[in-house]
Structures are given as structure tokens and as C-alpha cells.
Design a protein around this motif. Sequence first.
Motif, PDB file in Angstrom:
ATOM      1  N   HIS A   1       0.859  -1.184   0.000  1.00  0.00           N
ATOM      2  CA  HIS A   1       0.000   0.000   0.000  1.00  0.00           C
ATOM      3  C   HIS A   1       0.893   1.232   0.000  1.00  0.00           C
ATOM      4  O   HIS A   1       1.959   1.221   0.625  1.00  0.00           O
ATOM      5  CB  HIS A   1      -0.895   0.030   1.246  1.00  0.00           C
ATOM      6  N   ASP A   2       0.482   2.270  -0.688  1.00  0.00           N
ATOM      7  CA  ASP A   2       1.225   3.526  -0.604  1.00  0.00           C
ATOM      8  C   ASP A   2       0.285   4.707  -0.751  1.00  0.00           C
ATOM      9  O   ASP A   2      -0.798   4.584  -1.349  1.00  0.00           O
ATOM     10  CB  ASP A   2       2.321   3.597  -1.673  1.00  0.00           C
ATOM     11  N   ARG A   3       0.703   5.821  -0.160  1.00  0.00           N
ATOM     12  CA  ARG A   3      -0.039   7.088  -0.255  1.00  0.00           C
ATOM     13  C   ARG A   3       0.973   8.219  -0.329  1.00  0.00           C
ATOM     14  O   ARG A   3       1.948   8.234   0.417  1.00  0.00           O
ATOM     15  CB  ARG A   3      -0.918   7.291   0.988  1.00  0.00           C
ATOM     16  N   HIS A   4       0.754   9.126  -1.261  1.00  0.00           N
ATOM     17  CA  HIS A   4       1.548  10.356  -1.291  1.00  0.00           C
ATOM     18  C   HIS A   4       0.611  11.546  -1.416  1.00  0.00           C
ATOM     19  O   HIS A   4      -0.482  11.438  -1.982  1.00  0.00           O
ATOM     20  CB  HIS A   4       2.548  10.359  -2.449  1.00  0.00           C
ATOM     21  N   ARG A   5       1.072  12.700  -0.900  1.00  0.00           N
ATOM     22  CA  ARG A   5       0.297  13.934  -0.991  1.00  0.00           C
ATOM     23  C   ARG A   5       0.375  14.533  -2.384  1.00  0.00           C
ATOM     24  O   ARG A   5       1.407  14.444  -3.040  1.00  0.00           O
ATOM     25  CB  ARG A   5       0.849  14.961   0.010  1.00  0.00           C
TER      26      ARG A   5
ATOM     27  N   LEU B   1       4.237   2.088  -8.316  1.00  0.00           N
ATOM     28  CA  LEU B   1       5.468   1.285  -8.293  1.00  0.00           C
ATOM     29  C   LEU B   1       5.961   1.049  -6.870  1.00  0.00           C
ATOM     30  O   LEU B   1       6.573   0.007  -6.589  1.00  0.00           O
ATOM     31  CB  LEU B   1       6.544   1.935  -9.167  1.00  0.00           C
ATOM     32  N   HIS B   2       5.684   1.960  -5.954  1.00  0.00           N
ATOM     33  CA  HIS B   2       6.084   1.748  -4.559  1.00  0.00           C
ATOM     34  C   HIS B   2       5.253   0.624  -3.930  1.00  0.00           C
ATOM     35  O   HIS B   2       5.801  -0.257  -3.254  1.00  0.00           O
ATOM     36  CB  HIS B   2       5.913   3.030  -3.731  1.00  0.00           C
ATOM     37  N   ALA B   3       3.938   0.655  -4.151  1.00  0.00           N
ATOM     38  CA  ALA B   3       3.077  -0.400  -3.597  1.00  0.00           C
ATOM     39  C   ALA B   3       3.405  -1.747  -4.250  1.00  0.00           C
ATOM     40  O   ALA B   3       3.388  -2.792  -3.585  1.00  0.00           O
ATOM     41  CB  ALA B   3       1.604  -0.042  -3.806  1.00  0.00           C
TER      42      ALA B   3
END
Length: 160
Positions: A10-14, A44-46
Motif C-alpha cells: 500500500h502507498d499514499r503520497h500527498r 510502483l512503490h506499492a
Amino acid sequence: MTSQRIGIGHDRHRLVEGRPLVLGGVRIDHTHGLEGHSDADIVLHALTDALLGAAGLGDIGDLFPDTEAENKGRDSVDFVREAVTMLRSGRWSIVNVDMTLFAQEPKLGVHKQTIRARIAELLGLDPNRVNLKAKTGERVGVVGREEAMDCQVIALIEQE
Ligand code: MG
């Protein structure tokens, strides 16, 4: 004897002004981009975390600390490539990956097939083993208010 493992990421960015928007290795035209030390490609991070998780290899932060100068502005394709190399050295191959991208704007339906093809190429997989779903935030929460984008990925790997 074949053994299989699954991993989740899982990933989240602002979302901020003045940054390019890169999702799944594909540059997308938008008024805002994702903030981060690297190119902030949440897909790609997740994906990297799902692959590392499936093989029991920790997480993206262990491999590529955001305190390291060499990771600044880095193309997240490098993270996926490194995870794939680590899996291969453990004789793991990827069976399939399924991804859900959460973004209120822009509408990502038109980009789904491009992102899917790019990730299939990166992983060396037939595109039918790589699925991408796009959801909005229903105008509530950090995604719905266009403050952030989220991505979830699940990956299945196997070893003969
Ligand atoms: Mg990230």
C-alpha cells in the motif's frame, strides 16, 4: 513441488502543485503531482512492497531509505527492477499482480491500459497477469478531497 506466496503493498503520497504526476511509470498530464523523495510513484512503490512482502524480503524503506541522497528524485522503476532481481535470485517467479489506484482527479480510465502494459513489461509478464483498477475517493477523505492518492497492490509469486 511448487510453493506459492502472496504479498500486499500500500502507498499514499500527498498531491502538490509543481510536481509531475507519474503513475506506474507513466507520466500523466495533471495540474498536481505527488510529493516525495523519489518520483513518488505510488503504484510502483506499492508494487515493490507487494513483491518484497511475498518473498519475505522486508519493505521498500529497508532497500531504498528516503534519507539517502542517491534516492532523491529517483525513478521508481529502479525499485521494481531491484525487487524483481531479488526475487529471481531466490528462484521466485511472479504469477500475477492486481492493483487498485485511488484518485479523485484526473480520470484514470483512459490511462489504465498504458500503465498495465508498462508494468507488464517491467515485470516481464504477459499483460493478462497484470491488472489495474481505478477508483475515485467519492469526494470524501484525503483521496476524495484531492489531497492525496493511494494505491494497493497484491502479488502472487511461485517457486518450483
Ligand atoms: Mg512511496
